[in-house]
Each structure stands twice: as structure tokens, then as C-alpha cells.
Write a protein that holds these residues in place. Structure first.
Motif, PDB file in Angstrom:
ATOM      1  N   MET A   1     -20.333 -37.417  25.508  1.00  0.00           N
ATOM      2  CA  MET A   1     -19.013 -37.057  24.933  1.00  0.00           C
ATOM      3  C   MET A   1     -18.574 -38.098  23.427  1.00  0.00           C
ATOM      4  N   LYS A   2     -19.451 -39.435  23.709  1.00  0.00           N
ATOM      5  CA  LYS A   2     -19.080 -40.074  22.361  1.00  0.00           C
ATOM      6  C   LYS A   2     -19.963 -39.524  21.336  1.00  0.00           C
ATOM      7  N   ILE A   3     -21.097 -38.957  21.584  1.00  0.00           N
ATOM      8  CA  ILE A   3     -21.740 -38.255  20.274  1.00  0.00           C
ATOM      9  C   ILE A   3     -21.165 -36.871  20.063  1.00  0.00           C
ATOM     10  N   ALA A   4     -20.541 -36.176  20.949  1.00  0.00           N
ATOM     11  CA  ALA A   4     -19.991 -34.758  20.830  1.00  0.00           C
ATOM     12  C   ALA A   4     -18.653 -34.964  19.903  1.00  0.00           C
ATOM     13  N   VAL A   5     -17.784 -36.037  20.398  1.00  0.00           N
ATOM     14  CA  VAL A   5     -16.515 -36.243  19.377  1.00  0.00           C
ATOM     15  C   VAL A   5     -17.152 -36.479  18.072  1.00  0.00           C
ATOM     16  N   ALA A   6     -17.827 -37.379  17.843  1.00  0.00           N
ATOM     17  CA  ALA A   6     -17.885 -37.691  16.331  1.00  0.00           C
ATOM     18  C   ALA A   6     -18.670 -36.379  15.601  1.00  0.00           C
ATOM     19  N   ALA A   7     -19.707 -35.481  16.261  1.00  0.00           N
ATOM     20  CA  ALA A   7     -20.055 -34.289  15.929  1.00  0.00           C
ATOM     21  C   ALA A   7     -18.960 -33.352  15.688  1.00  0.00           C
ATOM     22  N   ALA A   8     -17.809 -33.139  16.745  1.00  0.00           N
ATOM     23  CA  ALA A   8     -16.597 -32.558  16.493  1.00  0.00           C
ATOM     24  C   ALA A   8     -15.932 -32.695  15.197  1.00  0.00           C
TER      25      ALA A   8
ATOM     26  N   SER B   1     -30.301 -23.297  18.422  1.00  0.00           N
ATOM     27  CA  SER B   1     -28.747 -23.057  17.911  1.00  0.00           C
ATOM     28  C   SER B   1     -28.638 -24.497  16.797  1.00  0.00           C
ATOM     29  N   GLN B   2     -29.215 -25.708  17.393  1.00  0.00           N
ATOM     30  CA  GLN B   2     -28.964 -26.906  16.510  1.00  0.00           C
ATOM     31  C   GLN B   2     -29.772 -26.985  15.358  1.00  0.00           C
ATOM     32  N   THR B   3     -30.519 -25.935  15.288  1.00  0.00           N
ATOM     33  CA  THR B   3     -31.445 -25.983  13.959  1.00  0.00           C
ATOM     34  C   THR B   3     -30.954 -25.201  12.567  1.00  0.00           C
ATOM     35  N   ILE B   4     -29.837 -24.412  13.254  1.00  0.00           N
ATOM     36  CA  ILE B   4     -29.277 -23.834  12.056  1.00  0.00           C
ATOM     37  C   ILE B   4     -28.180 -24.776  11.392  1.00  0.00           C
TER      38      ILE B   4
ATOM     39  N   THR C   1     -16.672 -27.009  17.803  1.00  0.00           N
ATOM     40  CA  THR C   1     -17.126 -26.600  19.376  1.00  0.00           C
ATOM     41  C   THR C   1     -18.827 -26.297  19.443  1.00  0.00           C
ATOM     42  N   TYR C   2     -19.074 -25.727  18.163  1.00  0.00           N
ATOM     43  CA  TYR C   2     -20.667 -25.339  18.077  1.00  0.00           C
ATOM     44  C   TYR C   2     -21.504 -26.640  17.784  1.00  0.00           C
ATOM     45  N   LEU C   3     -21.021 -27.798  17.420  1.00  0.00           N
ATOM     46  CA  LEU C   3     -21.632 -29.068  17.080  1.00  0.00           C
ATOM     47  C   LEU C   3     -21.482 -29.833  18.270  1.00  0.00           C
ATOM     48  N   SER C   4     -20.368 -29.863  19.137  1.00  0.00           N
ATOM     49  CA  SER C   4     -20.081 -30.764  20.149  1.00  0.00           C
ATOM     50  C   SER C   4     -20.747 -30.314  21.566  1.00  0.00           C
ATOM     51  N   PHE C   5     -20.784 -29.083  21.842  1.00  0.00           N
ATOM     52  CA  PHE C   5     -21.320 -28.384  22.953  1.00  0.00           C
ATOM     53  C   PHE C   5     -22.679 -28.850  23.395  1.00  0.00           C
ATOM     54  N   PHE C   6     -23.609 -29.131  22.550  1.00  0.00           N
ATOM     55  CA  PHE C   6     -25.077 -29.388  22.529  1.00  0.00           C
ATOM     56  C   PHE C   6     -25.327 -30.863  23.077  1.00  0.00           C
TER      57      PHE C   6
END
Length: 276
Positions: free
Chosen positions: A202-209, A117-120, A149-154
Motif C-alpha cells: 500500500m505504501k507503493i500503491a499510494v505513491a503510484a496513485a 497491464s503495467q507495461t502500457i 486505480t490502474y496504477l495502484s492495484f498492481f
């Protein structure tokens, strides 16, 4: 050093356009005046750092926070969808990680799809999400939050799977010797052991969000948000406005990451765990 390189790079980037302006104005072709002109251009290709700082001061300090001209106003709009998407992505990631931990079928079947999903490209899927949700009457913050959400859940999913599997065999054997159930092992051993992995993810996820929220504002024609600020700057050739919005987004991301780091230290201190 970075500022010196930035100032040096602004000279050749803006040299031609500012030279043409000086020639049309009949100014003497003085080298120093030409260099100074590249650092004070009204619409530069690459703004000088002080131009961005002045625009930030004007739009953050001198402008009322509730005004649409304020960067604080636009940052607040983007922050709302970022936080909603981040919370949704974190909850989804933790739930998927627990499911993958306890089900070999999910591990073998679901994990490859999560990675795929992250390759899209998000720029390709974001307009589709916006259009589909608008067609069923869902608009506002939620479509942007879903993109976040799509970017941060991974990263949360991957980090939590790693964290939940981090207890070694001796610790798991000890829980079995106490006749602990799966739920007790999860709650008393695996979840506490996964906290350092969770907060790192979560540090990576919040930036991606935050990136997802900004990207989600681009195809909607939004009038508020940092993405809308970037879009308006590109429409009207206001490169200083674009760069100040980018700096504001980076500062906002840094503050969010720092906030999670603070929560991490407090949580690990309260739980008696050492930060890894």
C-alpha cells in the motif's frame, strides 16, 4: 551536499541566458555578479533551492488555502482523486489476490494479464480513459481516480498474493487438523499473515496513485490540481512554479506513505503481530 550540488548545477544551466541579460543591460562582466544572477533569475532553466522555498512559502503560507493561487488548494484537489483511486485500487487488488489464491485457473490466466497491464505507458492510456469516460458523461474526479486505480492495484495484488501464500505448511496443516474451512483459514491465518505484505504494498500503491492523479490532470486541461499547476507552469515558462509543484507532490506522497506506516504500526500492535 545535495543543496551545494544543486546550487553548483544552477550556475552553468542559467549562465548563458543571464549573461545575455547582463550584456543587454550594459552591466560589467563581473564573475560574482554573473553567478548571483544565475541564482536569482526570473525564469531560470534550473531554479536555485531558495527560489523554490520562497515560492512555496508564498503559495502555501501567505496565500489563502481556498485561493486558486494556493498550492494547498491544488494539493487538495489532487489528494481527493488520489485517495479515491487508492481505495478502489486496494480493494480491487485484495479481491484479485483472494481470487488468485483460491483458483489455479485465475492464477494461470489472470496473473499474466495483470503483469502485462503495467507495461502500457500511463501517458498513452490516460488520454484514452479520459476521452472514453467523457463521451459517456463521466467527468470530474472519477476519471482521474480510475487512472490512479490502474496504477495502484498492481502492487497491492502482487503483495497480497505473496502475503496470503506466506503461511508455511505446518500452519496450514494445523488449520486442517482443526477442520477449518477455506474461509476460516483465510480469515484466521492467511489474512493476518498477509498484513505486513499488504501495508508494504500500500505504501507503493499510494505513491503510484498520486502519480496517476497528476498524470490524469494533464490531458484534461484541468484548472485545479498539482498536474494543472505543472501544466500551467510549462505553458508560461514558469519553471519555479513547476519545481514548487513537484516539491509539493513529493511532500504529499511522503505524508501519505507516513500515514500508512502509522496505520500499519497501530494495526500490527492491535493484532499482536510483529513488524517485519
Amino acid at each position: 551536499m545535495l543543496l551545494l550540488i544543486w546550487y553548483a548545477a544552477a550556475v552553468p544551466m542559467n549562465w548563458q541566458t543571464e549573461g545575455d541579460k547582463l550584456a543587454r543591460a550594459g552591466a560589467a562582466p563581473d564573475f560574482l555578479n554573473h553567478v548571483l544572477a544565475t541564482w536569482s533569475a526570473e525564469r531560470p532553466i534550473l531554479p536555485a533551492p531558495h527560489q523554490i522555498a520562497m515560492d512555496l512559502w508564498k503559495t502555501v503560507v501567505e496565500t489563502r488555502a481556498s485561493s486558486p493561487r494556493s498550492l494547498l488548494f491544488h494539493a487538495g484537489v489532487t489528494l481527493s482523486s488520489t485517495l479515491i483511486g487508492f481505495v478502489m485500487g486496494s480493494v480491487l487488488g485484495i479481491a484479485l489476490a483472494i481470487g488468485i489464491l483460491h483458483s489455479r485457473t485465475l492464477d494461470r490466466s489472470l496473473m499474466p494479464w495483470i503483469i502485462a497491464s503495467q507495461t502500457i505507458p500511463i501517458l498513452a492510456i490516460a488520454p484514452m480513459i479520459i476521452v472514453v469516460l467523457n463521451s459517456v458523461g463521466i467527468s470530474g474526479l472519477l476519471p482521474k481516480a480510475i487512472i490512479s486505480t490502474y496504477l495502484s492495484f498492481f502492487p497491492v495484488t502482487v503483495g497480497m498474493v505473496k502475503g496470503l501464500r506466506s503461511p508455511d505448511a505446518m500452519q496450514l496443516d494445523l488449520m486442517r487438523s482443526y477442520a477449518a474451512s477455506r474461509g476460516q483459514t483465510l480469515w484466521k491465518l492467511r489474512l493476518p499473515a498477509s498484513l505486513p505484505f499488504l501495508f508494504a504494498s500500500m505504501k507503493i500503491a499510494v505513491a503510484a496513485a498520486l502519480v496517476g492523479a497528476i498524470v490524469g490532470e494533464l490531458p484534461t486541461g484541468a484548472v485545479a490540481g498539482l498536474g494543472a499547476r505543472l501544466l500551467a507552469g510549462s505553458y508560461y515558462g514558469q519553471t519555479i512554479q513547476i519545481w514548487s509543484a513537484l516539491v509539493a507532490a513529493s511532500v504529499l506522497a511522503g505524508l501519505l506513505v507516513a500515514l500508512i506506516g502509522l496505520v500499519e504500526r497501530l494495526t500490527l500492535r492491535a493484532s499482536g503481530g510483529a513488524r517485519r
